[in-house]
Design a protein around this motif. Structure first.
Motif, PDB file in Angstrom:
ATOM      1  N   ALA A   9      -5.237   7.516  14.417  1.00 15.29           N
ATOM      2  CA  ALA A   9      -6.331   6.591  14.094  1.00 15.29           C
ATOM      3  C   ALA A   9      -6.623   6.544  12.599  1.00 15.29           C
ATOM      4  CB  ALA A   9      -7.584   6.996  14.868  1.00 15.29           C
ATOM      5  N   GLY A  10      -6.443   7.668  11.918  1.00 16.30           N
ATOM      6  CA  GLY A  10      -6.772   7.702  10.500  1.00 16.30           C
ATOM      7  C   GLY A  10      -5.642   7.305   9.574  1.00 16.30           C
ATOM      8  N   TRP A  11      -4.491   6.899  10.132  1.00 15.68           N
ATOM      9  CA  TRP A  11      -3.349   6.581   9.274  1.00 15.68           C
ATOM     10  C   TRP A  11      -3.565   5.254   8.560  1.00 15.68           C
ATOM     11  CZ3 TRP A  11       0.289   2.799   8.538  1.00 15.68           C
ATOM     12  CH2 TRP A  11       1.378   3.144   7.735  1.00 15.68           C
ATOM     13  N   ARG A  12      -3.201   5.235   7.282  1.00 14.57           N
ATOM     14  CA  ARG A  12      -3.303   4.008   6.495  1.00 14.57           C
ATOM     15  C   ARG A  12      -2.001   3.799   5.734  1.00 14.57           C
ATOM     16  NH1 ARG A  12      -6.787   3.842   9.441  1.00 14.57           N
ATOM     17  NH2 ARG A  12      -9.003   3.413   9.154  1.00 14.57           N
ATOM     18  N   PRO A  13      -1.539   2.560   5.604  1.00 13.70           N
ATOM     19  CA  PRO A  13      -0.291   2.311   4.873  1.00 13.70           C
ATOM     20  C   PRO A  13      -0.477   2.524   3.379  1.00 13.70           C
ATOM     21  CG  PRO A  13      -1.338   0.241   5.451  1.00 13.70           C
ATOM     22  CD  PRO A  13      -2.135   1.310   6.140  1.00 13.70           C
ATOM     23  N   ASP A  14       0.623   2.856   2.723  1.00 14.92           N
ATOM     24  CA  ASP A  14       0.646   2.930   1.268  1.00 14.92           C
ATOM     25  C   ASP A  14       0.248   1.556   0.707  1.00 14.92           C
ATOM     26  OD1 ASP A  14       2.186   2.427  -1.379  1.00 14.92           O
ATOM     27  OD2 ASP A  14       2.245   4.612  -1.139  1.00 14.92           O
ATOM     28  N   PRO A  15      -0.565   1.520  -0.349  1.00 17.02           N
ATOM     29  CA  PRO A  15      -0.954   0.209  -0.914  1.00 17.02           C
ATOM     30  C   PRO A  15       0.237  -0.673  -1.277  1.00 17.02           C
ATOM     31  CG  PRO A  15      -2.327   1.952  -1.826  1.00 17.02           C
ATOM     32  CD  PRO A  15      -1.262   2.631  -1.009  1.00 17.02           C
ATOM     33  N   ARG A  16       1.345  -0.066  -1.700  1.00 14.08           N
ATOM     34  CA  ARG A  16       2.546  -0.846  -2.007  1.00 14.08           C
ATOM     35  C   ARG A  16       3.015  -1.619  -0.782  1.00 14.08           C
ATOM     36  NH1 ARG A  16       6.092   2.510  -1.717  1.00 14.08           N
ATOM     37  NH2 ARG A  16       7.849   1.289  -2.523  1.00 14.08           N
ATOM     38  N   LEU A  17       3.053  -0.934   0.351  1.00 15.26           N
ATOM     39  CA  LEU A  17       3.498  -1.569   1.588  1.00 15.26           C
ATOM     40  C   LEU A  17       2.506  -2.624   2.045  1.00 15.26           C
ATOM     41  CD1 LEU A  17       5.302  -1.850   4.067  1.00 15.26           C
ATOM     42  CD2 LEU A  17       4.186   0.170   5.036  1.00 15.26           C
ATOM     43  N   ARG A  18       1.241  -2.288   1.983  1.00 16.05           N
ATOM     44  CA  ARG A  18       0.205  -3.242   2.405  1.00 16.05           C
ATOM     45  C   ARG A  18       0.286  -4.528   1.588  1.00 16.05           C
ATOM     46  NH1 ARG A  18      -4.994  -0.952   0.533  1.00 16.05           N
ATOM     47  NH2 ARG A  18      -4.228  -1.938  -1.380  1.00 16.05           N
ATOM     48  N   ASP A  19       0.413  -4.376   0.274  1.00 13.56           N
ATOM     49  CA  ASP A  19       0.458  -5.554  -0.599  1.00 13.56           C
ATOM     50  C   ASP A  19       1.740  -6.353  -0.382  1.00 13.56           C
ATOM     51  OD1 ASP A  19      -1.950  -4.694  -1.592  1.00 13.56           O
ATOM     52  OD2 ASP A  19      -1.126  -3.855  -3.441  1.00 13.56           O
ATOM     53  N   PHE A  20       2.860  -5.651  -0.162  1.00 14.93           N
ATOM     54  CA  PHE A  20       4.127  -6.348   0.067  1.00 14.93           C
ATOM     55  C   PHE A  20       4.056  -7.193   1.329  1.00 14.93           C
ATOM     56  CE2 PHE A  20       8.447  -6.612   1.801  1.00 14.93           C
ATOM     57  CZ  PHE A  20       9.141  -7.117   0.710  1.00 14.93           C
ATOM     58  N   LEU A  21       3.515  -6.643   2.397  1.00 13.47           N
ATOM     59  CA  LEU A  21       3.418  -7.378   3.657  1.00 13.47           C
ATOM     60  C   LEU A  21       2.524  -8.609   3.509  1.00 13.47           C
ATOM     61  CD1 LEU A  21       3.099  -4.402   6.176  1.00 13.47           C
ATOM     62  CD2 LEU A  21       5.053  -5.939   5.920  1.00 13.47           C
ATOM     63  N   ALA A  22       1.487  -8.475   2.688  1.00 14.32           N
ATOM     64  CA  ALA A  22       0.541  -9.587   2.526  1.00 14.32           C
ATOM     65  C   ALA A  22       1.051 -10.664   1.575  1.00 14.32           C
ATOM     66  CB  ALA A  22      -0.799  -9.055   2.021  1.00 14.32           C
ATOM     67  N   SER A  23       2.111 -10.365   0.819  1.00 14.69           N
ATOM     68  CA  SER A  23       2.532 -11.265  -0.254  1.00 14.69           C
ATOM     69  C   SER A  23       3.532 -12.335   0.179  1.00 14.69           C
ATOM     70  CB  SER A  23       3.146 -10.456  -1.400  1.00 14.69           C
ATOM     71  OG  SER A  23       4.371  -9.852  -0.987  1.00 14.69           O
ATOM     72  N   GLY A  24       3.950 -12.341   1.445  1.00 16.82           N
ATOM     73  CA  GLY A  24       4.931 -13.326   1.873  1.00 16.82           C
ATOM     74  C   GLY A  24       5.159 -13.270   3.367  1.00 16.82           C
ATOM     75  N   PRO A  25       6.185 -13.970   3.859  1.00 21.95           N
ATOM     76  CA  PRO A  25       6.468 -13.978   5.301  1.00 21.95           C
ATOM     77  C   PRO A  25       6.919 -12.595   5.781  1.00 21.95           C
ATOM     78  CG  PRO A  25       8.202 -15.092   4.083  1.00 21.95           C
ATOM     79  CD  PRO A  25       7.096 -14.833   3.110  1.00 21.95           C
ATOM     80  N   PRO A  26       6.828 -12.342   7.081  1.00 22.49           N
ATOM     81  CA  PRO A  26       7.232 -11.037   7.609  1.00 22.49           C
ATOM     82  C   PRO A  26       8.659 -10.693   7.203  1.00 22.49           C
ATOM     83  CG  PRO A  26       6.085 -12.288   9.290  1.00 22.49           C
ATOM     84  CD  PRO A  26       6.313 -13.231   8.141  1.00 22.49           C
ATOM     85  N   PRO A  27       8.880  -9.452   6.762  1.00 23.21           N
ATOM     86  CA  PRO A  27      10.218  -9.047   6.318  1.00 23.21           C
ATOM     87  C   PRO A  27      11.065  -8.529   7.469  1.00 23.21           C
ATOM     88  CG  PRO A  27       8.670  -7.290   5.892  1.00 23.21           C
ATOM     89  CD  PRO A  27       7.876  -8.420   6.502  1.00 23.21           C
ATOM     90  N   VAL A  28      12.324  -8.299   7.184  1.00 22.35           N
ATOM     91  CA  VAL A  28      13.236  -7.632   8.113  1.00 22.35           C
ATOM     92  C   VAL A  28      13.279  -6.151   7.754  1.00 22.35           C
ATOM     93  CG1 VAL A  28      15.641  -7.431   8.877  1.00 22.35           C
ATOM     94  CG2 VAL A  28      14.639  -9.690   8.456  1.00 22.35           C
ATOM     95  N   TYR A  29      13.064  -5.297   8.719  1.00 24.80           N
ATOM     96  CA  TYR A  29      13.171  -3.852   8.497  1.00 24.80           C
ATOM     97  C   TYR A  29      14.622  -3.433   8.715  1.00 24.80           C
ATOM     98  CZ  TYR A  29      12.888   1.166   9.487  1.00 24.80           C
ATOM     99  OH  TYR A  29      13.094   2.521   9.495  1.00 24.80           O
ATOM    100  N   VAL A  30      15.156  -2.612   7.808  1.00 23.06           N
ATOM    101  CA  VAL A  30      16.512  -2.087   7.937  1.00 23.06           C
ATOM    102  C   VAL A  30      16.460  -0.580   7.731  1.00 23.06           C
ATOM    103  CG1 VAL A  30      18.900  -2.171   7.151  1.00 23.06           C
ATOM    104  CG2 VAL A  30      17.466  -4.233   7.001  1.00 23.06           C
ATOM    105  N   GLY A  31      16.833   0.175   8.756  1.00 24.14           N
ATOM    106  CA  GLY A  31      16.851   1.631   8.647  1.00 24.14           C
ATOM    107  C   GLY A  31      17.744   2.222   9.710  1.00 24.14           C
ATOM    108  N   PHE A  32      18.361   3.358   9.395  1.00 22.19           N
ATOM    109  CA  PHE A  32      19.332   3.951  10.305  1.00 22.19           C
ATOM    110  C   PHE A  32      18.941   5.357  10.744  1.00 22.19           C
ATOM    111  CE2 PHE A  32      21.650   0.939   7.506  1.00 22.19           C
ATOM    112  CZ  PHE A  32      21.852  -0.035   8.463  1.00 22.19           C
TER     113      PHE A  32
END
Length: 409
Positions: A233-256
């Motif tokens: 419940a107390g987790w919050r995203p890094d401001p970098r991530l929050r701002d990136f998500l808000a700055s444009g269309p939804p991105p594609v996540y890539v991770g292995f």
């Protein structure tokens, strides 16, 4: 009387996470999770006891033996021999850790690796339950995930594929496990046939919406639904991530995940090129590279929070990541490496929630560009993924699994 339930979790983060979720659901019981030392704070932070295992899957996969294992042959025999080779330096200590960590247990929950739960249960005189993260009980309906070619062998051949994988797995690990039975557990050698498991309850931590339960599975096999661990419940995203998500269309996540491409820089360079060719923004789960206007490097972001905010997910096909993407209703492109990952890639494609898998060893800028065009251009992938997501949201896999466990012992 309060029971001590011991959960053996000798795997990566994707293996430990459902065990934590399951342990949290066992209200009224003490729960002890056996896992690699680096997971201690995560386990205890959820109010569970912890005991360390010497084998850290991250270190093993990053070792020379681990890379040989993941990059080696694709047959079950070579996979299991590679597993033994990767574990060889720590296997004796790992087994000793398992015995020590299980001290005082009233119930043992363990995956099928080496049939650890059966040995511990026999030594301690307590019941054991098998934990399956992929379908591993013999059936005529489909082949074992490690033997996909057996699907063409007919009903009997498909059922025998499960027996074959179990037999090979036991023979590969039998010398060390039999020594452990004598030295640590005070039990006679299990011999060529291995421990008897015909009455052992099985909890399948996946959904019938993804893998329909075969009619020929016995009643002791319970398909409960996924064991999801919710975002704190107390987790919050890094401001970098929050701002990136808000700055444009939804991105594609890539991770292995815990898979480490043998040429990580080359692989993620190909990913960047492909995303830009298609005009997609990206979240890359890597430290190989720098942020840009359309690309952000991320690490350790809860999938349950992140995936609903993405346009699609490109991943290795681990059982947990596959489940998280399906629950989020996000279409997936799976780039499998080994083990059950090709199986989950095939399941996602058959569900219509993504295109056919692209093996990680075949990932190039051109190949990924073609798949991303397909992934982003076919709206049916998202529709089918959201259909599966709606079914998953109706399930409570942890609650169902805990109902079964209350009847054991």
């Amino acid at each position: 009387m309060t029971r001590l339930v011991v959960i053996v979790a000798p795997g990566s983060r994707g293996d430990v996470q459902p065990c934590i979720a399951l342990g949290r659901g066992l209200h009224g019981d003490r729960v002890r999770v056996l896992a690699a030392e680096r997971f201690r704070a995560w386990v205890t932070g959820h109010g569970l006891e912890f005991a360390p295992l010497s084998a850290d899957p991250g270190e093993i996969l990053g070792s020379d033996g681990g890379r040989e294992w993941t990059d080696g042959g694709r047959t079950p025999a070579t996979f299991l021999r590679g597993l033994r080779g990767a574990l060889a330096p720590v296997l004796e200590r790992l087994l000793a850790d398992v015995r020590k960590g299980a001290t005082g247990a009233d119930l043992v929950l363990a995956p099928t690796l080496g049939f650890l739960g059966a040995h511990l249960g026999a030594a301690l005189g307590v019941p054991d339950v098998e934990l399956h993260y992929q379908p591993s009980v013999p059936t005529r309906k489909f082949a074992h995930p490690l033997l996909p070619w057996a699907a063409k062998a007919g009903p009997c051949g498909r059922r025998l594929s499960f027996r074959a994988v179990d037999a090979v797995a036991w023979q590969v690990l039998r010398p060390e496990v039999d020594r452990w039975r004598g030295a640590e557990l005070g039990l006679p050698a299990a011999g060529w046939r291995g421990p008897r498991r015909s009455e052992t309850p099985v909890l399948c931590g996946f959904s019938g919406a993804v893998v329909p339960r075969p009619k020929d599975w016995p009643a002791r096999v319970h398909v409960t639904g996924y064991w999801f661990l919710e975002t704190p419940a107390g987790w919050r995203p890094d401001p970098r991530l929050r701002d990136f998500l808000a700055s444009g269309p939804p991105p594609v996540y890539v991770g292995f995940g815990s898979m480490r491409p043998s040429e990580a820089e080359r692989t993620f360079a190909a990913v960047r090129t492909a995303l830009r060719r298609v005009g997609l923004r990206g979240l890359l789960a890597t430290d190989a590279g720098a942020d840009d206007d359309d690309l952000l490097m991320v690490q350790d972001v809860p999938h349950a929070w992140l995936f609903p905010r993405t346009a699609a997910v490109v991943h290795h096909g681990g059982a947990g990541t596959t489940a998280a993407a399906l629950r989020a209703g996000a279409p997936s492109l799976i780039c499998p490496v080994f083990a059950d990952q090709p199986y989950w890639g095939d399941r996602v494609a058959r569900l219509g929630a993504g295109p056919r898998p692209l093996p990680l060893r075949e990932l190039t800028a051109d190949a990924l560009t073609a798949r991303l065009l397909e992934l982003s251009g076919n709206l049916l992938f998202r529709r089918e993924a959201q259909y599966v997501a709606a079914r998953l949201r109706e399930e409570d896999g942890v609650a169902r699994a805990c109902e079964v466990l209350r009847e054991v012992g």
